[in-house]
Design a protein around this motif. Sequence first.
Motif, short mmCIF file in Angstrom:
data_model
loop_
_atom_site.label_atom_id
_atom_site.label_comp_id
_atom_site.label_asym_id
_atom_site.label_seq_id
_atom_site.Cartn_x
_atom_site.Cartn_y
_atom_site.Cartn_z
N PRO A 226 5.16 -14.61 -10.88
CA PRO A 226 4.71 -15.18 -9.82
C PRO A 226 3.40 -16.27 -10.23
O PRO A 226 2.51 -16.38 -9.54
CB PRO A 226 3.96 -13.78 -9.33
CG PRO A 226 3.75 -13.16 -10.65
CD PRO A 226 4.94 -13.46 -11.44
N LEU A 227 3.47 -16.79 -11.36
CA LEU A 227 2.49 -17.75 -11.80
C LEU A 227 2.87 -19.26 -11.32
O LEU A 227 2.16 -20.17 -12.00
CB LEU A 227 2.24 -17.58 -13.30
CG LEU A 227 1.82 -16.34 -13.59
CD1 LEU A 227 1.35 -16.19 -15.15
CD2 LEU A 227 0.42 -15.64 -12.72
N ASP A 228 4.01 -19.21 -10.80
CA ASP A 228 4.47 -20.74 -10.56
C ASP A 228 3.75 -21.44 -9.70
O ASP A 228 3.80 -22.73 -9.44
CB ASP A 228 6.09 -20.79 -10.18
CG ASP A 228 6.27 -19.77 -8.91
OD1 ASP A 228 5.56 -19.06 -8.71
OD2 ASP A 228 7.37 -19.88 -8.26
N THR A 229 2.88 -20.86 -8.94
CA THR A 229 1.99 -21.42 -7.98
C THR A 229 0.41 -21.29 -8.50
O THR A 229 -0.46 -21.72 -7.50
CB THR A 229 2.32 -20.85 -6.45
OG1 THR A 229 1.65 -19.50 -6.71
CG2 THR A 229 3.49 -20.92 -5.97
N ALA A 230 0.29 -20.98 -9.48
CA ALA A 230 -1.03 -20.90 -10.05
C ALA A 230 -1.84 -22.24 -10.29
O ALA A 230 -0.90 -23.15 -10.63
CB ALA A 230 -1.06 -20.20 -11.37
#
Length: 424
Positions: A226-230
């Motif tokens: 879920p870090l692809d939008t960080a």
Amino acid sequence: MTLVQSGRLRLDDRVVDHLPGFRFGGASHASKVTIRHLLAQTTGLPEPAGFEVTDCFRSGCPSPAERIGALDDVKPLGPPGMRYAYTSANYLVLAAVVEAVTKRPFGDYLRQAVLGPAGMDGAVTDAVSARRRNLPPGHQLLWGIPSAVADGIDDHGASYGYLGGDLGDLAAFASLQLRRGKTVDGGTVLTSDSVRLMREEGRLQPAGTGTGYGLGWRIGGGLEAPLDTAVWHTGATPGYSAMLFLLPQRNIALVLQQNIYGLLHDGAVMEVGFGAVRLLTGGRPPAAQPSASTYYATVWGGQCPGAGDDPGGRALGPAPAPPGRDRRTSPARLRDGGMVRARRVARCGDGVARGVDDPAAGEDVGTRRLPRALRRGDRRRRHRRPPDHARPACRRALALTTSWRRRRRADLGFLEGRREQRGP
């Protein structure tokens, strides 16, 4: 960006209009470089260019404007806007631009426009503020033992890496970002347009390929969900490293500081933060422990038995301690040897940052204790002579970990040994 908001600077201003002495790549190339190119790391400056103009630790170091002449003969990677390459040199040039526009030292303007309003009263921007804050020494691994070897700060380096503070300062900055540029009392440091522009991924010309970098922030940067939008950034100077992750959709952020860093254990140091933020978002850290195999391979002249990489480049596990080394001081157990602190930041209803110790960084995220040999000051053990077969390799390791103190003294006293960090 605060200067852009006030109209004193524009993103598409040519750098030479503010710095006539800027001649990177020749007059023709330099005349096409804009402020936006500098912020987006698309000027064409190659990564090693940073070594030419950064990390000056001696007294009387030249100002940013006085250093940019060292870039005149650097060969560009391509026309501005067509190639992405992260280098600290871009942000040193930005500091020179800010000083030319404001007629003030960059650090002074930064405190007045950003750090003060954000509540970062204890921020470190130069050697004077570092002494005032009693900055602990940075550490590097020497034959597997964290040693206090880093003690320099570039007085003109706040724009590209020598900007710091304690966890409270970093948490205040993260909270400012979660509030989209608003201060606790409702003031404005960054407008919503500025925040949006800084978090938009850059595009290369002419194909429009994404760079994974905005205007000062990494955007996703190739991280898996879920870090692809960080929105995040990491960085390091000799002996110190820091990481900041913003998760705007969840309204949380994570900041982490370590007073240990060296090129040979870069991956192991940084994986502490990446593992922590994965846990914070409900994911799982990598199955393998951060590996120090690169460090061991250099120090001991070859890869240690049982340590290695799989075909995909993933570390298979911590390297065993070399002959004669105590397991407790092995760099494979990095978090036991350095000082690691992490904090999760969440915005409360009143807009004030709330910081709590985050177990993602380890079972105890407080200050780690140094190995017993260092705590007791046992110099015989701390500096004991390496085995005969390891001495040539040890000398090679020292060339990579400590000789940066002695190199480049001939040209402006610059010292090598700093590199911006990337994601895994």
